[in-house]
Design an enzyme around this catalytic site. Structure first.
Site, PDB file in Angstrom:
ATOM      1  N   HIS A 217       0.792  -1.230   0.000  1.00  0.00           N
ATOM      2  CA  HIS A 217       0.000   0.000   0.000  1.00  0.00           C
ATOM      3  C   HIS A 217       0.819   1.271   0.000  1.00  0.00           C
ATOM      4  CE1 HIS A 217      -4.155  -1.462   0.559  1.00  0.00           C
ATOM      5  NE2 HIS A 217      -3.560  -2.505   1.117  1.00  0.00           N
TER       6      HIS A 217
ATOM      7  N   THR B  98      -8.339   6.707  -2.630  1.00  0.00           N
ATOM      8  CA  THR B  98      -9.700   6.275  -2.933  1.00  0.00           C
ATOM      9  C   THR B  98     -10.661   7.440  -2.731  1.00  0.00           C
ATOM     10  OG1 THR B  98      -9.821   5.404  -0.686  1.00  0.00           O
ATOM     11  CG2 THR B  98      -9.454   3.809  -2.471  1.00  0.00           C
TER      12      THR B  98
ATOM     13  N   LYS C 195     -14.257   8.676  -4.827  1.00  0.00           N
ATOM     14  CA  LYS C 195     -15.558   9.020  -4.228  1.00  0.00           C
ATOM     15  C   LYS C 195     -16.060  10.348  -4.793  1.00  0.00           C
ATOM     16  CE  LYS C 195     -13.889   6.849  -0.028  1.00  0.00           C
ATOM     17  NZ  LYS C 195     -13.214   7.142   1.252  1.00  0.00           N
TER      18      LYS C 195
END
Ligand SMILES: *Cc1c(COP(=O)(O)O)cnc(C)c1O
Length: 727
Positions: free
Chosen positions: A341, A606, A610
């Site tokens: 990540h 992320t 959205k």
């Protein structure tokens, strides 16, 4: 859509209880009965003394009842069909709220905040998609007593308050004290007839709490199982008080490592128990049971946090099941996969061998042995490469490099956006890519549209812009009541929400605010497009620079907001306590999404997705998933600025960063919004999970669609899982 009988008024919609993730409520009078029964028998209240919180709990229990039949049926189905199981191991699940409706009761529910930011929220979106795609999947994590701290801003500074999310109980979970498992720590390794044994350990118990994870529109209900630490009874009877023993045990510098191993050890016991009770485990006499393990089990490691699963699985197979090392190793590698990540060096986990030596002595031996077999043996004489690739770092304090362990012990390693996956191969893990080119993959992150598609376009007679205006008004009301700041509804809502970190460059945004302020002051009569800039996010409690950045933003804000010359041309709002439920309020009201990390630092992001899904335009750098968002929508529909990854590499010598110019033409803007929404499909976590299933897990979505319980009544026998556990 035409008006008339089918268009519900807002008031009617508000009265209706709609529950996220399950089929529409079929029988309102039944629901009412169940609700009243829970108010009476579960909460022991009547209507005269019941508080809104009691109503929320009665409603939550009613909804859970509604899911229970589907939940049991799904688990029975998995037991009978025995599909390959997917185990998603994560130290974080940032779930937010479970109950969603248009009533005020929603606001009573505390967020389940068992995460810090993107990584934990990704795990939550993945659970939703795995259930929706009908995968036989389980989320495994830790049931922390406290979620991420609540953030207060006092005099411009962040103040942290404990998040006692379990204070009033959690109506969604089911405790399973009957399935408690022992977890060992400390002790020493004994050798007898060439066999290693971990002995004289200290025991802590892991108690599972299960929560239902409903799929969308398919009657699948999967399980998220969170482990809670309990002291053993024997300690109770001695000088340790139950709570104090646990509190004292899970304290200090090594807390995190203990938590990581606690999750891994409890989860692997559960996985192996379930495997053994399956057709391919001990029940099939023809097959050597553990050979089939990788065909029936996929273990996904959400970052290196649960990477101790690799030595733990080896320990179980070799020391307990008596499987020879070579075979145990093959089984482990085929079963495990690792998601990276971040490439920021400070975030890559390294555990001192001195700590492992005391806490997990057998695992340390196993990790040394892995290192010996797979690195020292492979590159005799190539000292430089050996040092770069070693699982054991010898410069300074001796440490285990968990990313190296995870790569060597996994059959698949993936980055979380195309650009990030390339950086991993060409830079961070270059040597490993050269050694195992086939293991490296990309799985661009996604978000679940069930939670994040918040702007409802074409819902009734309200056109897109009308819906947006209404959402902006709602957020403006929230800002007025929370901060007593009046915002200009026709201003651009320019939003920068995410954890506060230097690489995310909230400072750059702050510099831009100062620049705009100076421009207005220089020429107060010049026409400007009014902006409301909202910044929000938590700083890690020990991250001093991040806390200073919050202080700077709020101080600049108080100058700007109180300057009569500026008026409503520019307003700064610090959105306190940014969390999942606040994100849900913000996203549909945004005009502009700030995604301005230094190129090469944000693995995916992320939050960016959205905003895109809800029609906000992005101003951002060519970093993380922004690159793929631009590909999908076309470069005319996004404001890209700044340097590329390559230019940043060069620059670590020179440089200036220009901010993109916003073209503000209302008609063009609306067009760009629609291009954004229409091209956001790629960023559904359903797409991401389909790719994991196909390329990493080797699973197929199960071919069935379960009938709803009322169509085929349930027989309330023992759950098969429970029956298996008793054996
Ligand atoms: C989506 C989300 C994040 C991740 O945001 P990024 O902009 O990708 O860092 C963090 N916190 C919350 C509450 C979120 O919902």
């Amino acid at each position: 859509m035409s008006s008339g009988a089918y268009v519900q008024s807002d008031v009617e919609k508000r009265k209706q209880i709609s529950i996220r993730g399950i089929a529409p409520v079929e029988n309102v009078s039944n629901i009412k009965k169940t609700f009243n029964r829970h108010l009476h028998y579960t909460l022991v209240k009547d209507r005269n003394v019941a508080t809104p919180r009691d109503y929320y709990y009665a409603l939550a229990h009613t909804v859970r009842d509604h899911l229970t039949g589907r939940w049991i049926r799904t688990q029975q189905h998995y037991y009978e069909k025995d599909p390959k199981r997917v185990y998603y191991l994560s130290l974080e699940f940032y779930m937010g709220r479970t109950l969603s409706n248009t009533m005020e009761l929603e606001e009573i529910e505390d967020d389940a905040g068992l995460g810090n930011g993107g990584l934990g929220r990704l795990a939550a979106c993945f659970l939703d998609s795995m259930a929706t795609l009908g995968l036989a999947a389980y989320g495994y994590g830790i049931r922390y007593d406290y979620g991420i701290f609540a953030q207060k801003i006092e005099n411009g500074w962040q103040v942290e308050e404990p998040d006692e999310w379990l204070r009033y109980g959690n109506p969604w979970e089911k405790a399973r004290p009957e399935y408690v498992l022992p977890i060992n720590f400390f002790g020493r390794v004994e050798e007898k007839d060439g066999k290693k044994k971990w002995v004289d350990t200290m025991v802590v118990f892991a108690m599972p709490y299960d929560s239902p994870i409903p799929g969308y529109g398919n009657n699948t209900v999967n399980t998220m199982r969170l482990w809670s630490a309990k002291a053993p009874n024997s300690f109770n009877l001695r000088f340790f008080n139950n709570g104090e023993y646990i509190n004292a045990f899970f304290e200090g510098k090594e807390l995190r490592l203990k938590q990581e191993y606690f999750l891994v050890a409890a989860t692997l016991q559960d996985i192996i128990r379930r495997f053994k009770s399956s057709r391919f485990g001990s029940r099939d006499p023809v097959r050597t049971s553990f050979e089939a393990f990788p065909e029936k089990v996929a273990i996904q490691l959400n970052d290196t946090h649960p990477a101790m699963a690799i030595p733990e699985l080896l320990r179980i197979l070799v020391d307990i099941e008596g499987i020879p090392w070579e075979r145990a190793w093959a089984i482990t590698v085929k079963s495990c996969a690792y998601t990276n990540h971040t490439v920021l060096p400070e975030a890559l986990e390294r555990w001192p061998t001195s700590l492992l030596e005391t806490l997990l002595p057998r695992h340390l031996q196993i990790m040394y042995y892995i290192n010996h077999l797979f690195l020292e043996k492979k590159f005799p004489g190539d000292e430089a490469r050996l040092r770069r690739m070693s699982i054991v770092e010898e410069y300074g304090e001796k440490k285990i490099n968990m990313a190296h362990l995870a790569i060597v012990g996994s059959h698949a390693i993936n980055g979380v956006a195309a650009i990030h996956s390339e950086i991993i191969k060409s830079n961070t893990f270059k040597d490993f890519y050269e050694m195992f080119p086939d293991r490296f993959q990309n799985k661009t992150n996604g978000i679940t549209p069930r939670r994040w598609l918040l702007l409802r376009l074409g819902d009734g007679p309200v056109p897109a812009e009308g819906a947006e205006a209404e959402n902006k008004m709602k957020l403006a009301e929230y800002i007025k009541t929370t901060y007593n700041i009046e915002v200009n509804l026709s201003s651009i809502f320019d939003i920068h929400v995410k954890r506060i970190h230097e690489y995310k460059r909230q400072l750059l945004n702050c510099m831009h605010i100062i620049h705009m302020y100076n421009e207005i002051k220089k020429d107060p009569n010049k026409a400007v497009v009014p902006r409301t800039i909202m910044i929000g996010g938590k700083a890690a409690p020990g991250y001093h620079m991040a806390k200073l950045i919050i202080k700077l933003i709020t101080q600049v804000g108080s100058v700007v907001n109180n300057d009569p010359i500026v008026g409503d041309k520019l307003k700064i709002v610090y959105l306190e306590n940014y969390r999942v439920s606040l994100a849900e309020k913000i996203m549909p009201a945004a005009d502009l999404s700030e995604q301005i990390s230094t190129a090469g630092t944000e693995a995916s992001g992320t939050g960016n997705m959205k905003f895109m899904l809800n029609g906000a335009l992005t101003i951002g750098t060519l970093d993380g998933a922004n690159v793929e968002m631009r590909e999908e929508m076309g470069d005319k529909n996004i404001f890209i600025f700044g340097m590329t990854v390559d230019e940043v590499e060069d620059l670590k010598k020179k440089g200036i960063i220009m901010r993109a110019m916003l073209r503000f033409n209302p008609l063009l803007w609306s067009k760009m919004c629609l291009h954004n929404i229409a091209s956001s499909g790629k960023f559904s976590s359903d797409r991401t999970i389909s790719e994991y299933a196909r390329d990493i897990w080797g699973t197929e979505p199960t071919e069935f669609k379960l009938p709803a319980p009322h169509e085929s009544p349930l027989e309330y026998n023992d759950s098969p899982d429970a029956a298996a556990a008793k054996k």
